[in-house]
Design a protein around this motif. Structure first.
Motif, PDB file in Angstrom:
ATOM      1  N   GLU A  78       3.680  -3.499  -7.668  1.00 17.06           N
ATOM      2  CA  GLU A  78       3.624  -3.373  -9.133  1.00 17.06           C
ATOM      3  C   GLU A  78       3.727  -4.741  -9.815  1.00 17.06           C
ATOM      4  OE1 GLU A  78       6.093  -1.231 -12.799  1.00 17.06           O
ATOM      5  OE2 GLU A  78       6.430  -0.591 -10.728  1.00 17.06           O
ATOM      6  N   LYS A  79       4.679  -5.548  -9.345  1.00 14.88           N
ATOM      7  CA  LYS A  79       4.912  -6.846  -9.981  1.00 14.88           C
ATOM      8  C   LYS A  79       3.744  -7.812  -9.791  1.00 14.88           C
ATOM      9  CE  LYS A  79       9.151  -6.859 -11.777  1.00 14.88           C
ATOM     10  NZ  LYS A  79       9.460  -7.300 -13.166  1.00 14.88           N
ATOM     11  N   LEU A  80       3.133  -7.775  -8.604  1.00 17.09           N
ATOM     12  CA  LEU A  80       2.121  -8.769  -8.252  1.00 17.09           C
ATOM     13  C   LEU A  80       0.715  -8.184  -8.176  1.00 17.09           C
ATOM     14  CD1 LEU A  80       4.200 -10.647  -5.519  1.00 17.09           C
ATOM     15  CD2 LEU A  80       3.961 -11.210  -7.947  1.00 17.09           C
ATOM     16  N   ASN A  81       0.581  -6.915  -8.605  1.00 21.97           N
ATOM     17  CA  ASN A  81      -0.736  -6.251  -8.662  1.00 21.97           C
ATOM     18  C   ASN A  81      -1.416  -6.257  -7.282  1.00 21.97           C
ATOM     19  OD1 ASN A  81      -2.820  -4.854  -9.937  1.00 21.97           O
ATOM     20  ND2 ASN A  81      -3.940  -6.743 -10.402  1.00 21.97           N
ATOM     21  N   ILE A  82      -0.705  -5.733  -6.304  1.00 25.55           N
ATOM     22  CA  ILE A  82      -1.201  -5.679  -4.919  1.00 25.55           C
ATOM     23  C   ILE A  82      -1.519  -4.234  -4.565  1.00 25.55           C
ATOM     24  CG2 ILE A  82      -0.561  -6.030  -2.485  1.00 25.55           C
ATOM     25  CD1 ILE A  82       1.373  -8.241  -3.510  1.00 25.55           C
ATOM     26  N   ASP A  83      -2.628  -4.020  -3.888  1.00 24.46           N
ATOM     27  CA  ASP A  83      -2.967  -2.684  -3.368  1.00 24.46           C
ATOM     28  C   ASP A  83      -3.679  -2.847  -2.028  1.00 24.46           C
ATOM     29  OD1 ASP A  83      -3.583  -0.089  -2.826  1.00 24.46           O
ATOM     30  OD2 ASP A  83      -4.811   0.258  -4.607  1.00 24.46           O
ATOM     31  N   LEU A  84      -2.905  -2.791  -0.967  1.00 22.05           N
ATOM     32  CA  LEU A  84      -3.477  -2.924   0.376  1.00 22.05           C
ATOM     33  C   LEU A  84      -4.149  -1.640   0.836  1.00 22.05           C
ATOM     34  CD1 LEU A  84      -0.597  -4.924   2.121  1.00 22.05           C
ATOM     35  CD2 LEU A  84      -2.702  -5.815   1.095  1.00 22.05           C
ATOM     36  N   ASN A  85      -4.051  -0.588   0.016  1.00 29.65           N
ATOM     37  CA  ASN A  85      -4.687   0.691   0.339  1.00 29.65           C
ATOM     38  C   ASN A  85      -5.912   0.954  -0.537  1.00 29.65           C
ATOM     39  OD1 ASN A  85      -2.677   1.214   2.223  1.00 29.65           O
ATOM     40  ND2 ASN A  85      -1.420   2.376   0.783  1.00 29.65           N
ATOM     41  N   SER A  86      -6.433  -0.064  -1.172  1.00 28.04           N
ATOM     42  CA  SER A  86      -7.521   0.136  -2.133  1.00 28.04           C
ATOM     43  C   SER A  86      -8.778   0.709  -1.491  1.00 28.04           C
ATOM     44  CB  SER A  86      -7.865  -1.188  -2.824  1.00 28.04           C
ATOM     45  OG  SER A  86      -8.288  -2.155  -1.867  1.00 28.04           O
ATOM     46  N   HIS A  87      -8.934   0.512  -0.191  1.00 31.59           N
ATOM     47  CA  HIS A  87     -10.133   1.001   0.497  1.00 31.59           C
ATOM     48  C   HIS A  87      -9.970   2.428   1.016  1.00 31.59           C
ATOM     49  CE1 HIS A  87      -7.393  -0.732   3.416  1.00 31.59           C
ATOM     50  NE2 HIS A  87      -8.027  -0.120   4.398  1.00 31.59           N
ATOM     51  N   LEU A  88      -8.804   3.028   0.812  1.00 28.99           N
ATOM     52  CA  LEU A  88      -8.561   4.389   1.303  1.00 28.99           C
ATOM     53  C   LEU A  88      -8.941   5.422   0.250  1.00 28.99           C
ATOM     54  CD1 LEU A  88      -5.077   4.078   3.084  1.00 28.99           C
ATOM     55  CD2 LEU A  88      -7.364   3.585   3.988  1.00 28.99           C
ATOM     56  N   THR A  89      -9.433   6.558   0.703  1.00 30.02           N
ATOM     57  CA  THR A  89      -9.696   7.684  -0.192  1.00 30.02           C
ATOM     58  C   THR A  89      -8.360   8.347  -0.530  1.00 30.02           C
ATOM     59  OG1 THR A  89      -9.897   9.317   1.589  1.00 30.02           O
ATOM     60  CG2 THR A  89     -11.897   8.071   0.983  1.00 30.02           C
ATOM     61  N   PRO A  90      -8.318   9.178  -1.577  1.00 34.61           N
ATOM     62  CA  PRO A  90      -7.071   9.901  -1.882  1.00 34.61           C
ATOM     63  C   PRO A  90      -6.564  10.713  -0.682  1.00 34.61           C
ATOM     64  CG  PRO A  90      -8.561  10.038  -3.734  1.00 34.61           C
ATOM     65  CD  PRO A  90      -9.335   9.388  -2.626  1.00 34.61           C
ATOM     66  N   SER A  91      -7.483  11.339   0.059  1.00 31.50           N
ATOM     67  CA  SER A  91      -7.091  12.107   1.237  1.00 31.50           C
ATOM     68  C   SER A  91      -6.463  11.204   2.293  1.00 31.50           C
ATOM     69  CB  SER A  91      -8.312  12.824   1.824  1.00 31.50           C
ATOM     70  OG  SER A  91      -7.977  13.495   3.026  1.00 31.50           O
ATOM     71  N   GLU A  92      -7.064  10.046   2.501  1.00 25.93           N
ATOM     72  CA  GLU A  92      -6.535   9.105   3.489  1.00 25.93           C
ATOM     73  C   GLU A  92      -5.176   8.562   3.064  1.00 25.93           C
ATOM     74  OE1 GLU A  92     -10.601   7.254   5.501  1.00 25.93           O
ATOM     75  OE2 GLU A  92      -9.870   6.458   3.585  1.00 25.93           O
ATOM     76  N   ARG A  93      -4.994   8.370   1.782  1.00 23.50           N
ATOM     77  CA  ARG A  93      -3.687   7.913   1.296  1.00 23.50           C
ATOM     78  C   ARG A  93      -2.603   8.943   1.608  1.00 23.50           C
ATOM     79  NH1 ARG A  93      -3.485   3.860  -3.211  1.00 23.50           N
ATOM     80  NH2 ARG A  93      -5.528   2.876  -3.299  1.00 23.50           N
ATOM     81  N   GLY A  94      -2.946  10.214   1.461  1.00 22.28           N
ATOM     82  CA  GLY A  94      -1.995  11.270   1.779  1.00 22.28           C
ATOM     83  C   GLY A  94      -1.662  11.297   3.258  1.00 22.28           C
ATOM     84  N   ILE A  95      -2.674  11.161   4.093  1.00 23.32           N
ATOM     85  CA  ILE A  95      -2.465  11.140   5.541  1.00 23.32           C
ATOM     86  C   ILE A  95      -1.635   9.914   5.930  1.00 23.32           C
ATOM     87  CG2 ILE A  95      -3.620  10.901   7.779  1.00 23.32           C
ATOM     88  CD1 ILE A  95      -6.008  12.438   6.504  1.00 23.32           C
ATOM     89  N   ALA A  96      -1.917   8.778   5.308  1.00 22.00           N
ATOM     90  CA  ALA A  96      -1.188   7.550   5.599  1.00 22.00           C
ATOM     91  C   ALA A  96       0.299   7.717   5.303  1.00 22.00           C
ATOM     92  CB  ALA A  96      -1.756   6.387   4.790  1.00 22.00           C
ATOM     93  N   ARG A  97       0.608   8.333   4.169  1.00 22.18           N
ATOM     94  CA  ARG A  97       2.012   8.538   3.817  1.00 22.18           C
ATOM     95  C   ARG A  97       2.682   9.487   4.805  1.00 22.18           C
ATOM     96  NH1 ARG A  97       5.628   7.774  -0.247  1.00 22.18           N
ATOM     97  NH2 ARG A  97       7.208   9.394  -0.560  1.00 22.18           N
ATOM     98  N   ALA A  98       1.968  10.527   5.221  1.00 20.48           N
ATOM     99  CA  ALA A  98       2.543  11.483   6.171  1.00 20.48           C
ATOM    100  C   ALA A  98       2.860  10.810   7.508  1.00 20.48           C
ATOM    101  CB  ALA A  98       1.579  12.653   6.377  1.00 20.48           C
ATOM    102  N   PHE A  99       1.943   9.972   8.001  1.00 23.89           N
ATOM    103  CA  PHE A  99       2.195   9.270   9.257  1.00 23.89           C
ATOM    104  C   PHE A  99       3.370   8.296   9.117  1.00 23.89           C
ATOM    105  CE2 PHE A  99      -1.861  10.665  11.096  1.00 23.89           C
ATOM    106  CZ  PHE A  99      -1.485  10.807  12.421  1.00 23.89           C
ATOM    107  N   GLN A 100       3.440   7.620   7.981  1.00 23.18           N
ATOM    108  CA  GLN A 100       4.539   6.676   7.786  1.00 23.18           C
ATOM    109  C   GLN A 100       5.877   7.399   7.776  1.00 23.18           C
ATOM    110  OE1 GLN A 100       4.041   3.744   4.705  1.00 23.18           O
ATOM    111  NE2 GLN A 100       6.242   3.492   4.413  1.00 23.18           N
ATOM    112  N   LYS A 101       5.949   8.528   7.082  1.00 22.70           N
ATOM    113  CA  LYS A 101       7.202   9.274   7.025  1.00 22.70           C
ATOM    114  C   LYS A 101       7.574   9.825   8.398  1.00 22.70           C
ATOM    115  CE  LYS A 101       8.282   8.614   2.793  1.00 22.70           C
ATOM    116  NZ  LYS A 101       9.491   7.804   2.464  1.00 22.70           N
ATOM    117  N   MET A 102       6.588  10.274   9.158  1.00 19.38           N
ATOM    118  CA  MET A 102       6.856  10.745  10.520  1.00 19.38           C
ATOM    119  C   MET A 102       7.467   9.627  11.359  1.00 19.38           C
ATOM    120  SD  MET A 102       4.185  12.123  13.434  1.00 19.38           S
ATOM    121  CE  MET A 102       3.560  10.454  13.767  1.00 19.38           C
ATOM    122  N   ALA A 103       6.870   8.439  11.251  1.00 17.16           N
ATOM    123  CA  ALA A 103       7.332   7.308  12.066  1.00 17.16           C
ATOM    124  C   ALA A 103       8.717   6.835  11.631  1.00 17.16           C
ATOM    125  CB  ALA A 103       6.331   6.161  11.986  1.00 17.16           C
ATOM    126  N   GLU A 104       8.947   6.752  10.327  1.00 20.51           N
ATOM    127  CA  GLU A 104      10.191   6.157   9.841  1.00 20.51           C
ATOM    128  C   GLU A 104      11.341   7.141   9.726  1.00 20.51           C
ATOM    129  OE1 GLU A 104       8.502   2.339   7.366  1.00 20.51           O
ATOM    130  OE2 GLU A 104       9.109   4.103   6.198  1.00 20.51           O
TER     131      GLU A 104
END
Length: 249
Positions: A78-104
């Motif tokens: 937010e502070k530095l206007n960064i989006d490393l997920n800009s190339h992901l579709t909304p569906s992929e963003r959801g899957i990415a979050r699910a995998f991250q939560k599973m791992a962490e």
């Protein structure tokens, strides 16, 4: 690690460097990999200082303390206007979050149990300098935390089945892709690499190490790829099994 000379000061407060990966905590590797992926300038501090919330790692952003690796990344985005997920579709963003939560939130506790309760406990105690006579203190603390989370209430065999299920899912989704969502890495790669790096390099003689290094070898290759891409100075950021007391970085 950034060309923007006006970037605010970022200091990562974390524990000392790890023996075969840059930290014994996957969340520090996640955060530092994010900094490198986002090409941010930062400084490391290894004073073993804890935040006001008692958490490590945390950052000081122009003197402002920010806690929790995920909240830190959200804050910097937010502070530095960064989006490393800009190339992901909304569906992929959801899957990415699910995998991250599973791992962490799930896989992480399996590696904690391997390290402190079930396997090669003497290795970690010696590494962090805990005398054998005092070993019961961190063991009791970790056991209580793992039981509170839930996975610590299972048998060793049940825990290993849970762990393998997570790693199998990650391996099947990764398949032959260089990164989890294709040719370009994203923010979630930082988190997944943080967890997998411990299994790849810092859980000797455990089932977790076997799963990553021998059974689901695309995860091993993925770790090596992330290391090569974002950590060209890896050897300067580890203690080489304790042989180097003060790594260069």
């Amino acid at each position: 690690m950034a060309s923007n000379n006006q970037q605010p000061s970022i200091v990562i407060e974390q524990i000392g460097r790890g023996p075969y990966a840059p930290s014994l905590t996957p969340f520090a590797i996640k955060l530092e990999t994010y900094m490198r992926m986002a090409k941010l300038q930062y400084t490391n501090s290894h004073r073993r200082k804890r935040s006001k919330k008692g958490k490590v790692p945390f950052i000081e952003f122009d003197g402002q303390e920010v806690n929790d690796s995920s909240l830190i990344i959200e804050f910097l985005n937010e502070k530095l206007n960064i989006d490393l997920n800009s190339h992901l579709t909304p569906s992929e963003r959801g899957i990415a979050r699910a995998f991250q939560k599973m791992a962490e939130e799930n896989l992480y506790w399996c590696l904690v149990l391997h390290r402190w309760i079930y396997d090669n406990r003497d290795w970690i105690m010696k590494l962090v300098g805990v005398p054998k006579i005092m070993a019961w203190i961190p063991v009791r603390l970790v056991k209580k935390q793992a039981e509170g989370q839930g996975i610590g209430r299972h048998s060793y065999e049940e825990m290993v089945r849970i762990e393998e299920g997570d790693l199998r899912a990650m391996s099947e989704f990764l398949d032959t892709k260089p990164f989890f969502f294709g040719d370009k890495p994203c923010e979630t790669d930082c988190a997944l690499f943080g967890q997998l790096s411990q299994l790849r390099w810092q859980l000797p003689n455990t089932k977790g190490e076997y799963f990553v290094n021998e059974k689901y070898t695309n995860l091993r290759d993925y770790c090596d790829r992330m290391k090569t891409t974002f950590w060209p100075d890896w050897d300067d950021c580890i203690t080489h099994g304790g042989k180097v007391k003060k790594p260069k970085s």
